[in-house]
Design a protein around this motif. Structure first.
Motif, PDB file in Angstrom:
ATOM      1  N   THR A 213     -73.627  51.702  19.287  1.00 48.88           N
ATOM      2  CA  THR A 213     -72.740  52.296  20.291  1.00 48.88           C
ATOM      3  C   THR A 213     -73.452  53.438  21.018  1.00 48.88           C
ATOM      4  N   VAL A 214     -74.210  54.237  20.266  1.00 47.65           N
ATOM      5  CA  VAL A 214     -75.015  55.300  20.876  1.00 47.65           C
ATOM      6  C   VAL A 214     -76.012  54.703  21.861  1.00 47.65           C
ATOM      7  N   TRP A 215     -76.685  53.622  21.456  1.00 47.74           N
ATOM      8  CA  TRP A 215     -77.669  52.974  22.328  1.00 47.74           C
ATOM      9  C   TRP A 215     -76.997  52.402  23.570  1.00 47.74           C
ATOM     10  N   GLU A 216     -75.813  51.828  23.420  1.00 40.74           N
ATOM     11  CA  GLU A 216     -75.094  51.308  24.575  1.00 40.74           C
ATOM     12  C   GLU A 216     -74.747  52.425  25.550  1.00 40.74           C
ATOM     13  N   ALA A 217     -74.377  53.592  25.022  1.00 41.07           N
ATOM     14  CA  ALA A 217     -74.084  54.730  25.892  1.00 41.07           C
ATOM     15  C   ALA A 217     -75.339  55.198  26.615  1.00 41.07           C
ATOM     16  N   MET A 218     -76.476  55.180  25.927  1.00 39.99           N
ATOM     17  CA  MET A 218     -77.753  55.529  26.569  1.00 39.99           C
ATOM     18  C   MET A 218     -78.092  54.528  27.674  1.00 39.99           C
ATOM     19  N   GLN A 219     -77.892  53.250  27.394  1.00 39.26           N
ATOM     20  CA  GLN A 219     -78.164  52.229  28.394  1.00 39.26           C
ATOM     21  C   GLN A 219     -77.259  52.385  29.613  1.00 39.26           C
ATOM     22  N   ALA A 220     -75.986  52.654  29.359  1.00 37.91           N
ATOM     23  CA  ALA A 220     -75.035  52.815  30.464  1.00 37.91           C
ATOM     24  C   ALA A 220     -75.412  53.999  31.333  1.00 37.91           C
ATOM     25  N   CYS A 221     -75.894  55.075  30.700  1.00 35.82           N
ATOM     26  CA  CYS A 221     -76.306  56.258  31.449  1.00 35.82           C
ATOM     27  C   CYS A 221     -77.486  55.929  32.349  1.00 35.82           C
ATOM     28  N   VAL A 222     -78.463  55.192  31.820  1.00 37.31           N
ATOM     29  CA  VAL A 222     -79.616  54.797  32.633  1.00 37.31           C
ATOM     30  C   VAL A 222     -79.179  53.905  33.786  1.00 37.31           C
ATOM     31  N   GLU A 223     -78.343  52.926  33.493  1.00 34.07           N
ATOM     32  CA  GLU A 223     -77.891  52.000  34.532  1.00 34.07           C
ATOM     33  C   GLU A 223     -77.158  52.730  35.652  1.00 34.07           C
ATOM     34  N   THR A 224     -76.309  53.675  35.277  1.00 34.23           N
ATOM     35  CA  THR A 224     -75.587  54.454  36.294  1.00 34.23           C
ATOM     36  C   THR A 224     -76.545  55.312  37.097  1.00 34.23           C
ATOM     37  N   GLY A 225     -77.506  55.920  36.408  1.00 34.31           N
ATOM     38  CA  GLY A 225     -78.473  56.764  37.086  1.00 34.31           C
ATOM     39  C   GLY A 225     -79.374  56.008  38.035  1.00 34.31           C
ATOM     40  N   LEU A 226     -79.584  54.726  37.770  1.00 27.42           N
ATOM     41  CA  LEU A 226     -80.416  53.915  38.652  1.00 27.42           C
ATOM     42  C   LEU A 226     -79.661  53.449  39.895  1.00 27.42           C
ATOM     43  N   LYS A 227     -78.357  53.644  39.908  1.00 28.20           N
ATOM     44  CA  LYS A 227     -77.540  53.224  41.047  1.00 28.20           C
ATOM     45  C   LYS A 227     -77.140  54.393  41.942  1.00 28.20           C
TER      46      LYS A 227
END
Length: 459
Positions: A213-227
């Motif tokens: 779940t922590v990793w998913e939150a990290m991934q979501a943060c990166v994905e949002t930051g790339l947009k």
């Protein structure tokens, strides 16, 4: 003091774990204390007093806004960042605070939000909350945000407690030497030992699920930051770069340029780190790793591994975070992860060491090589001051995460090329970080009154 890996990796919002996440949590706890004492319904006014570093950089770090949201009953791990702006606008228009999200009390910003430059004795990140009734004071407490979202109240500080958890761990350790000795004695890798300790609180399946779940939150943060694009809030007019760099990276995959063709992996590491820390600067959702100011380093290095390592799996994510967590615990126990206490070496330096250890672990490093990777990562961040321009977690913080991410990968690579033997131990480097933090003049900690913060404004 028993620390869990989930004490270091906490889902919250930006821009600062010590100035945003911690104060919001403290304010939420204050409201819960009022409720437990049957005082909540009697509150007629709340007074907020911010001291030391929370005063010096609190406005740029959103401390005042975070405290208000905590008083409204919001928690940093559950709040939707999108509601913060509208809630604050309504408060300013009505001069009314919705205490616990339901009780309307007057709140006059100029009167009730107070800024005090003096530092309290226990820690530079201090705040006092006072609840008044219609004719008397009901309750007050002082809280210290000691880095990474950790909060200690007045009673805990008086007892010298950092954490009230006295759980008995099967493999407790307080130094890297102890950690390595336990691993060798019981034939365990660092991630395996950490997993056994985590099972003192929850099952193995729960540990793995929560780390995922922590990793998913990290991934979501990166994905949002790339947009997301545009200018970051705060007045410095710093433009987001991650989205543009990401587009350029995708377009340059067939570029014959020597830099593009040989350093593309480094470009990806940079863009991952920038994406996270731009989201942090904008007050988005992220994971303290171990702090918000250094939140881009571990996600960037882990994204790098997952993207470029053939066959990378969920098990690797868990092992990476567990090994990284072991190093973070050592930094917190024996020095600090608080920029206000030891400078940015405690944030970016600790995160760099953690990321280096995590990468060396999943790359098959021995216990000695993992410790060496962490030592290299931290050693070459010693003396790093915390000097955010304008009190904002933007310059030099965002780029600093990208640089440290690449440094962590190099540290792991150097350690893996050796046999684990090295001159300076991780314990000695952590002790040096502690001593260097104490030696720093006050203006070179998180005050925005020295270093780059001053020179940038003067120029």
């Amino acid at each position: 003091m028993a620390l869990s890996v989930f004490d270091l990796f906490k889902i919250g919002i930006g821009p600062s774990s010590s100035h945003t996440v911690g104060p919001m949590r403290a304010a939420f706890d204050f409201v819960q204390a009022l409720r437990e004492q049957d005082m909540l319904e009697r509150v007629a006014r709340i007074e907020v007093r911010l001291f030391g570093s929370l005063c010096a950089t609190g406005k740029g770090h959103g401390t005042d806004r975070a405290v208000i949201m905590g008083l409204m009953g919001e928690r940093p791990d559950q709040i939707d960042p999108a509601i913060v702006g509208p809630c604050l606008e309504e408060l300013f228009e009505s001069n009314t605070l919705q205490l616990d999200g339901r009780l309307s009390i007057p709140f006059l910003w100029a009167r009730d939000m107070q800024w005090h430059e003096e530092c309290l004795e226990y820690h530079p990140n201090a705040m006092t909350l006072v609840a008044h009734g219609h004719s008397d004071e009901l309750w007050r407490n002082t809280y210290y945000s000691v880095g990474g979202g950790f909060v200690v109240d007045e009673a805990q500080a008086a007892c010298g407690e950092l954490d009230g958890d006295n759980t008995t761990l099967p493999y407790d350790f307080n130094s890297a030497a102890e950690l390595m000795a336990l691993c060798r004695m019981h034939n365990l890798r660092i991630s395996e030992l950490m997993l056994e300790n985590e099972k003192a609180w929850r099952s193995e399946a729960e540990v793995r699920a929560e780390l995922w779940t922590v990793w998913e939150a990290m991934q979501a943060c990166v994905e949002t930051g790339l947009k997301n694009e545009g200018v970051l809030p705060g007045g410095l007019n710093v433009r987001r770069r991650a989205a543009t760099l990401h587009r350029h990276l995708l377009a340059a995959e067939d570029d014959a340029c020597v830099i593009a063709s040989t350093f593309s992996a480094m470009d990806w590491v940079n863009v991952f780190a920038l994406a996270v820390n731009e989201e942090n600067a904008a007050g988005g959702r992220m994971v303290t790793a171990p702090t918000n100011g250094a939140a881009g380093i571990i996600p960037a290095v882990l994204h790098y591994y997952m993207k470029f390592k053939a066959g990378a799996s969920e098990r690797d994510v868990v092992d990476f975070l567990l090994a990284a967590g072991a190093v973070g615990m050592l930094c917190k126990k024996n020095a600090s992860i608080s920029g206000a206490e030891v400078g940015c070496q405690g944030e970016v330096g600790s995160a760099c060491a953690m990321a280096a250890a995590g990468l060396a672990e999943v790359m098959g490093g021995t216990v000695a090589q993992v410790e060496n990777a962490a030592e290299i990562g931290l050693e070459h961040n010693l003396g790093l001051t915390c000097d955010p321009v304008g009190g904002l977690v933007q310059v030099p913080c965002i780029e600093r995460n990208a640089i440290a991410s690449v440094k962590a990968i190099n540290a792991a690579q150097m350690a893996l090329r050796g046999d684990g033997e090295h001159f300076i131990s991780l314990d000695k480097v952590i002790r040096t970080m502690r001593d260097t933090g104490r030696d720093m003049q006050e203006k070179y900690k998180e005050t925005s009154r020295g270093g780059l913060a001053v020179n940038a404004i003067e120029c």
